[in-house]
Write a protein that holds these residues in place. Structure first.
Motif, mmCIF file in Angstrom:
data_model
loop_
_atom_site.group_PDB
_atom_site.id
_atom_site.type_symbol
_atom_site.label_atom_id
_atom_site.label_comp_id
_atom_site.label_asym_id
_atom_site.label_seq_id
_atom_site.Cartn_x
_atom_site.Cartn_y
_atom_site.Cartn_z
ATOM 1 N N ASN A 200 0.858 -1.188 0.000
ATOM 2 C CA ASN A 200 0.000 0.000 0.000
ATOM 3 C C ASN A 200 0.894 1.238 0.000
ATOM 4 O OD1 ASN A 200 -2.139 1.757 0.203
ATOM 5 N ND2 ASN A 200 -2.565 1.333 2.359
ATOM 6 N N VAL A 201 0.955 1.921 -1.128
ATOM 7 C CA VAL A 201 1.890 3.031 -1.315
ATOM 8 C C VAL A 201 1.183 4.362 -1.100
ATOM 9 C CG1 VAL A 201 3.511 4.128 -2.904
ATOM 10 C CG2 VAL A 201 3.216 1.643 -2.937
ATOM 11 N N GLY A 202 1.771 5.211 -0.254
ATOM 12 C CA GLY A 202 1.094 6.435 0.146
ATOM 13 C C GLY A 202 -0.048 6.095 1.081
ATOM 14 N N ALA A 203 0.239 5.214 2.022
ATOM 15 C CA ALA A 203 -0.794 4.534 2.807
ATOM 16 C C ALA A 203 -1.461 5.399 3.853
ATOM 17 C CB ALA A 203 -0.178 3.305 3.481
ATOM 18 N N GLY A 204 -0.859 6.522 4.215
ATOM 19 C CA GLY A 204 -1.470 7.385 5.224
ATOM 20 C C GLY A 204 -1.690 6.661 6.532
ATOM 21 N N ALA B 99 -1.477 -2.450 9.293
ATOM 22 C CA ALA B 99 -0.384 -3.218 8.685
ATOM 23 C C ALA B 99 0.962 -2.595 9.038
ATOM 24 C CB ALA B 99 -0.560 -3.246 7.169
ATOM 25 N N PRO B 100 2.031 -3.384 9.077
ATOM 26 C CA PRO B 100 3.369 -2.823 9.300
ATOM 27 C C PRO B 100 3.694 -1.803 8.219
ATOM 28 C CG PRO B 100 3.500 -5.091 8.504
ATOM 29 C CD PRO B 100 2.070 -4.837 8.848
ATOM 30 N N ALA B 101 4.410 -0.762 8.611
ATOM 31 C CA ALA B 101 4.664 0.340 7.685
ATOM 32 C C ALA B 101 6.120 0.757 7.722
ATOM 33 C CB ALA B 101 3.773 1.538 8.031
ATOM 34 N N VAL B 102 6.574 1.267 6.585
ATOM 35 C CA VAL B 102 7.929 1.792 6.469
ATOM 36 C C VAL B 102 7.837 3.214 5.940
ATOM 37 C CG1 VAL B 102 8.186 0.834 4.141
ATOM 38 C CG2 VAL B 102 10.217 1.398 5.472
ATOM 39 N N GLY C 203 0.061 -3.956 -5.956
ATOM 40 C CA GLY C 203 0.357 -2.654 -5.385
ATOM 41 C C GLY C 203 -0.924 -1.851 -5.331
ATOM 42 N N LEU C 204 -1.141 -1.148 -4.226
ATOM 43 C CA LEU C 204 -2.356 -0.368 -4.020
ATOM 44 C C LEU C 204 -1.990 1.089 -3.782
ATOM 45 C CD1 LEU C 204 -5.436 -0.171 -3.530
ATOM 46 C CD2 LEU C 204 -4.967 -0.735 -1.119
ATOM 47 N N VAL C 205 -2.676 1.984 -4.479
ATOM 48 C CA VAL C 205 -2.497 3.426 -4.296
ATOM 49 C C VAL C 205 -3.890 4.025 -4.148
ATOM 50 C CG1 VAL C 205 -1.639 5.575 -5.282
ATOM 51 C CG2 VAL C 205 -0.406 3.431 -5.701
ATOM 52 N N VAL C 206 -4.168 4.647 -3.017
ATOM 53 C CA VAL C 206 -5.495 5.207 -2.759
ATOM 54 C C VAL C 206 -5.399 6.716 -2.563
ATOM 55 C CG1 VAL C 206 -7.522 5.181 -1.249
ATOM 56 C CG2 VAL C 206 -6.301 3.050 -1.733
ATOM 57 N N LEU C 207 -5.760 7.453 -3.589
ATOM 58 C CA LEU C 207 -5.852 8.915 -3.536
ATOM 59 C C LEU C 207 -4.582 9.559 -2.982
ATOM 60 C CD1 LEU C 207 -9.548 9.342 -2.306
ATOM 61 C CD2 LEU C 207 -8.657 9.497 -4.648
#
Length: 249
Positions: free
Chosen positions: A41-45, A74-77, A94-98
């Motif tokens: 999840n990229v740009g996961a906020g 979820a774990p985040a970096v 890969g997931l990108v949400v707004l």
């Protein structure tokens, strides 16, 4: 004016309170992810739309946003979309949400997304999405001048991903995710400073400009002028705000 990868360290205060996943949008995203077992999840906020039942790893450049992620997220970096610290093909999807419209270099980020995932799901919006929205036309026209107001065209995103299908994502009248369009049928919500703080396009504007606009909106609601101009929206259950899911695979 370039986008800043750390801008949410300034505008992200209180973000988690108002930005909760809407179940109808979440269902479309979950369907788009298909059989993927692992998701980046990229740009996961703060962790919205991190689909359950899958192994998810989040990537987010803002320390403030990372600090607001709940314990069960979820774990985040901390990293940028343009330089993902992930080996080639490491994730099913890969997931990108707004978030793509906030990336410093969307094309580099999309190339990275293709490198590290075998399937891509991007929720974005058409560049002309703000046209015809009463909040912008009548009260906050300067939103269209923000660097993030004009993301890449959906067709161009699909091409950069090597070809993709595009699915419309309507915004329901009772949307619980407090992004800019969420309150299109509930105009009084924009008068709440907590609601506005979670809308990046409003949070980036000079606050005296926003305050003056909200005074005018409050007056128009009190006088009935807003309803005279936009009362027809109250009969609608959803609206096309230009949101699109770009799906590969």
């Amino acid at each position: 004016m370039a986008r800043r990868p750390d801008e949410y360290d300034t505008i992200g205060v209180g973000y988690a309170r108002a930005r909760r996943p809407d179940p109808r949008i979440a269902a479309q995203i979950d369907q788009a992810l298909g059989p993927a077992r692992s998701v980046l999840n990229v740009g996961a906020g703060t962790g919205s739309y991190e689909a359950g039942g899958r192994r998810v790893v989040a990537v987010e450049p803002s320390a403030l946003m990372l600090a607001q992620r709940p314990r069960q997220a979820a774990p985040a970096v901390r990293a940028r979309a343009e330089a993902l610290p992930v080996r080639d093909g490491a994730f099913d999807a890969g997931l990108v949400v707004l978030s793509l419209h906030h990336w410093t270099d969307p094309w580099a980020g999309l190339a990275e997304l293709r490198r590290v995932t075998r399937r891509q799901v991007v929720l974005t919006f058409e560049p002309d999405a703000y046209e015809g929205f009463w909040l912008i036309d009548d009260y906050l026209p300067s939103i269209v001048d923000l660097p993030a107001a004009r993301p890449p065209a959906v067709a161009a995103i699909a091409a950069a991903l090597g070809g993709a299908r595009v699915v419309d994502v309507p915004v329901p009248h009772d949307c619980v995710d407090g992004f800019l369009w969420a309150w299109w049928r509930r105009p009084a919500a924009y008068l709440d400073p907590h609601v506005r703080a979670a809308i990046s396009a409003i949070a980036q504007l000079p606050q005296p400009v926003v305050a003056h606009a909200m005074e005018r909106l409050a007056a128009d609601l009190a006088s009935g002028r807003w309803h005279e101009r936009h009362g027809h929206l109250l009969d609608r259950t959803e609206i096309d705000s230009g949101f699109r899911l770009v799906i590969t695979g």
